[in-house]
Motif scaffolding. Structure first.
Motif, mmCIF file in Angstrom:
data_model
loop_
_atom_site.group_PDB
_atom_site.id
_atom_site.type_symbol
_atom_site.label_atom_id
_atom_site.label_comp_id
_atom_site.label_asym_id
_atom_site.label_seq_id
_atom_site.Cartn_x
_atom_site.Cartn_y
_atom_site.Cartn_z
ATOM 1 N N LYS A 1 25.405 6.486 41.872
ATOM 2 C CA LYS A 1 26.259 5.513 42.545
ATOM 3 C C LYS A 1 27.427 5.044 41.663
ATOM 4 O O LYS A 1 28.234 4.210 42.098
ATOM 5 N N ARG A 2 27.529 5.575 40.491
ATOM 6 C CA ARG A 2 28.562 5.099 39.560
ATOM 7 C C ARG A 2 29.918 5.756 39.837
ATOM 8 O O ARG A 2 30.481 6.480 39.031
ATOM 9 N N ILE A 3 30.422 5.460 41.012
ATOM 10 C CA ILE A 3 31.737 5.931 41.432
ATOM 11 C C ILE A 3 32.580 4.708 41.732
ATOM 12 O O ILE A 3 32.253 3.911 42.620
ATOM 13 N N LEU A 4 33.654 4.530 40.992
ATOM 14 C CA LEU A 4 34.520 3.365 41.155
ATOM 15 C C LEU A 4 35.834 3.817 41.781
ATOM 16 O O LEU A 4 36.640 4.486 41.145
ATOM 17 N N LEU A 5 36.040 3.442 43.036
ATOM 18 C CA LEU A 5 37.240 3.840 43.771
ATOM 19 C C LEU A 5 38.079 2.588 44.024
ATOM 20 O O LEU A 5 37.628 1.645 44.682
ATOM 21 N N VAL B 1 32.685 10.346 52.240
ATOM 22 C CA VAL B 1 31.670 10.791 53.201
ATOM 23 C C VAL B 1 30.654 11.716 52.531
ATOM 24 O O VAL B 1 29.434 11.539 52.680
ATOM 25 N N GLU B 2 31.145 12.706 51.792
ATOM 26 C CA GLU B 2 30.257 13.700 51.191
ATOM 27 C C GLU B 2 29.320 13.089 50.154
ATOM 28 O O GLU B 2 28.164 13.517 50.026
ATOM 29 N N ARG B 3 29.799 12.101 49.413
ATOM 30 C CA ARG B 3 28.982 11.528 48.342
ATOM 31 C C ARG B 3 28.383 10.177 48.708
ATOM 32 O O ARG B 3 27.835 9.481 47.861
ATOM 33 N N ASP B 4 28.501 9.821 49.967
ATOM 34 C CA ASP B 4 27.869 8.612 50.502
ATOM 35 C C ASP B 4 28.275 7.370 49.705
ATOM 36 O O ASP B 4 27.430 6.552 49.310
ATOM 37 N N VAL B 5 29.570 7.231 49.470
ATOM 38 C CA VAL B 5 30.088 6.046 48.777
ATOM 39 C C VAL B 5 30.028 4.864 49.733
ATOM 40 O O VAL B 5 30.547 4.931 50.852
ATOM 41 N N GLY B 6 29.380 3.795 49.305
ATOM 42 C CA GLY B 6 29.187 2.646 50.194
ATOM 43 C C GLY B 6 30.160 1.510 49.989
ATOM 44 O O GLY B 6 30.305 0.642 50.856
ATOM 45 N N ALA B 7 30.856 1.480 48.817
ATOM 46 C CA ALA B 7 31.750 0.359 48.530
ATOM 47 C C ALA B 7 32.958 0.841 47.736
ATOM 48 O O ALA B 7 32.833 1.672 46.833
ATOM 49 N N ILE B 8 34.120 0.330 48.095
ATOM 50 C CA ILE B 8 35.353 0.565 47.349
ATOM 51 C C ILE B 8 35.985 -0.795 47.077
ATOM 52 O O ILE B 8 35.577 -1.807 47.655
ATOM 53 N N LEU C 1 41.505 4.056 53.836
ATOM 54 C CA LEU C 1 40.277 4.790 53.506
ATOM 55 C C LEU C 1 39.104 4.331 54.366
ATOM 56 O O LEU C 1 38.314 5.148 54.857
ATOM 57 N N ILE C 2 38.981 3.021 54.539
ATOM 58 C CA ILE C 2 37.882 2.485 55.342
ATOM 59 C C ILE C 2 37.982 2.990 56.783
ATOM 60 O O ILE C 2 36.984 3.424 57.387
ATOM 61 N N LYS D 1 30.306 4.387 57.171
ATOM 62 C CA LYS D 1 30.701 3.012 56.894
ATOM 63 C C LYS D 1 30.839 2.794 55.395
ATOM 64 O O LYS D 1 29.916 3.016 54.626
ATOM 65 N N VAL D 2 32.024 2.346 54.987
ATOM 66 C CA VAL D 2 32.255 1.950 53.607
ATOM 67 C C VAL D 2 32.898 0.571 53.646
ATOM 68 O O VAL D 2 33.732 0.293 54.519
ATOM 69 N N VAL D 3 32.497 -0.309 52.756
ATOM 70 C CA VAL D 3 32.975 -1.687 52.775
ATOM 71 C C VAL D 3 33.763 -1.989 51.508
ATOM 72 O O VAL D 3 33.700 -1.244 50.522
ATOM 73 N N VAL D 4 34.504 -3.076 51.549
ATOM 74 C CA VAL D 4 35.165 -3.579 50.342
ATOM 75 C C VAL D 4 34.109 -4.269 49.495
ATOM 76 O O VAL D 4 33.500 -5.258 49.918
ATOM 77 N N GLY D 5 33.887 -3.748 48.299
ATOM 78 C CA GLY D 5 32.855 -4.300 47.424
ATOM 79 C C GLY D 5 33.267 -5.574 46.723
ATOM 80 O O GLY D 5 32.440 -6.247 46.113
ATOM 81 N N GLY D 6 34.546 -5.904 46.815
ATOM 82 C CA GLY D 6 35.051 -7.115 46.173
ATOM 83 C C GLY D 6 36.447 -6.882 45.634
ATOM 84 O O GLY D 6 36.974 -5.769 45.671
ATOM 85 N N GLU D 7 37.045 -7.959 45.156
ATOM 86 C CA GLU D 7 38.372 -7.887 44.553
ATOM 87 C C GLU D 7 38.236 -7.847 43.041
ATOM 88 O O GLU D 7 37.551 -8.680 42.454
ATOM 89 N N LEU D 8 38.900 -6.881 42.429
ATOM 90 C CA LEU D 8 38.870 -6.741 40.979
ATOM 91 C C LEU D 8 40.204 -7.177 40.386
ATOM 92 O O LEU D 8 41.252 -7.052 41.020
ATOM 93 N N PHE D 9 40.149 -7.650 39.151
ATOM 94 C CA PHE D 9 41.365 -7.975 38.412
ATOM 95 C C PHE D 9 41.721 -6.758 37.560
ATOM 96 O O PHE D 9 40.938 -6.343 36.713
ATOM 97 N N SER D 10 42.877 -6.189 37.826
ATOM 98 C CA SER D 10 43.263 -4.963 37.128
ATOM 99 C C SER D 10 44.436 -5.202 36.197
ATOM 100 O O SER D 10 44.270 -5.262 34.979
#
Length: 328
Positions: free
Chosen positions: A195-199, A241-248, A262-263, A272-281
């Motif tokens: 699950k360590r995919i950060l999009l 879709v292929e890697r079943d990413v659940g959150a971006i 993307l959503i 279904k993929v959701v916004v996992g939160g807001e990041l400070f970049s």
């Protein structure tokens, strides 16, 4: 006549240089006797405030939600920098639109590109510019620690009598950076390996990915000035879709338009993929908040990512775990 973007940038830089030359030679205008410091980004300003303590007054040019890649200095910024005792900027082509002005200013006063001092063998190549590096080095606290002695020495050069204080404060900052680094490694390591995919919206997290073992994907390139094409969006939808990413994740300083695309694209494919939160970049949180400090920013990002991707961070992150309130 077609006015090109390059012509606009060059003309703006020339105007800024003309204004700089028209201003009087630098003199400190501090009524309080404090060292006047101007920092381009919030991350640098946070380090300068903590290292300088009561001996400095720090002005940050770019606040919460400001994109440094496209930022251009205003007349007010120019006046502030020419009157400062110390100007601290990031370098590594982060402040691309300001670089010409800063290099000229460096010839007449103490102007320091703090990240340029980092070891080149620890930097990642810039995907858009040959012989340039990815500037987002603050995403790895262990790497960002390398700017602390640079800031310390710049302040000490301007105010030698305060060196001992600056050294003691810098040591405290380094301890806190090590603490948040260890926390991030722990909570991010609790996420299942698959699950360590950060999009995210753009490629600001490559140093983060290297430090914590995450595959990092940005819709845009390293600079927010780059555009995300339709093919890029389609390829990322396929991956989701292929890697079943659940959150971006959205970013505080970048439009969420492409994330929404993307959503919607994944939804059209029945995923279904959701916004996992807001990041400070590229910018920290609002002034006066925990996330408006560097430690708070990293804590927030690590905790948000771990929680959204199936890890087990403490309920309130490192702040709650240690009961440290809003300490930066």
């Amino acid at each position: 006549m077609r006015v090109t973007r390059r012509w606009i940038v060059v003309t703006g830089a020339a105007a800024a240089a003309g204004l700089m030359l028209a201003l009087p030679q630098h003199t400190s205008n501090a009524q309080s006797g404090k060292l006047q410091v101007v920092a381009t980004t919030g991350m640098i300003a946070d380090a300068a405030r903590r290292i300088g303590g009561d001996a400095v007054e720090v002005t940050a040019l770019m606040g919460s939600g400001v994109d440094p890649h496209s930022y251009r200095q205003t007349r007010t910024d120019i006046v502030a920098m020419t009157r400062a005792d110390v100007v601290l900027w990031h370098g590594l082509y982060l402040e691309a639109q300001m670089e010409e002005f800063l290099l000229k200013l460096r010839k007449r006063q103490l102007v320091v590109p703090v990240a340029d001092a980092l070891p080149r063998d620890r930097l990642l190549a810039h995907e858009d510019y040959q012989d340039r590096f990815d500037p987002h080095v603050w995403m790895d606290p262990d790497l960002w620690s390398g700017v602390v002695p640079v800031v310390r020495d710049a302040l000490a050069e301007a105010r030698p009598e305060n060196r001992a204080v600056f050294e003691a404060n810098a040591a405290s900052v380094l301890r806190d950076f090590a603490e948040v680094s260890a926390y991030a490694k722990g909570v991010l390591g609790s996420v299942p390996a698959e699950k360590r995919i950060l999009l995210t919206a753009h490629d600001a997290f490559n140093y983060f990915g290297r430090a914590y073992g995450y595959e990092v994907l940005g819709i845009q390139g390293i600079s927010t000035e780059s555009e995300a094409g339709l093919n890029r969006i389609e390829d990322l939808v396929d991956l989701i879709v292929e890697r079943d990413v659940g959150a971006i994740f959205v970013e505080s300083s970048v439009s969420d338009r492409n994330i929404r695309a993307l959503i919607e694209g994944a939804a059209a494919r029945g995923h279904k993929v959701v916004v996992g939160g807001e990041l400070f970049s590229d910018a920290m949180g609002a002034d006066g908040t925990y996330e408006g400090s560097y430690v708070g920013m990293i804590d927030h990002n690590a905790t948000t990512i771990a929680r959204a991707l199936g890890g087990s961070p403490p309920a309130r992150g490192m702040r709650g775990q240690l009961g440290q309130g809003t300490r930066s």
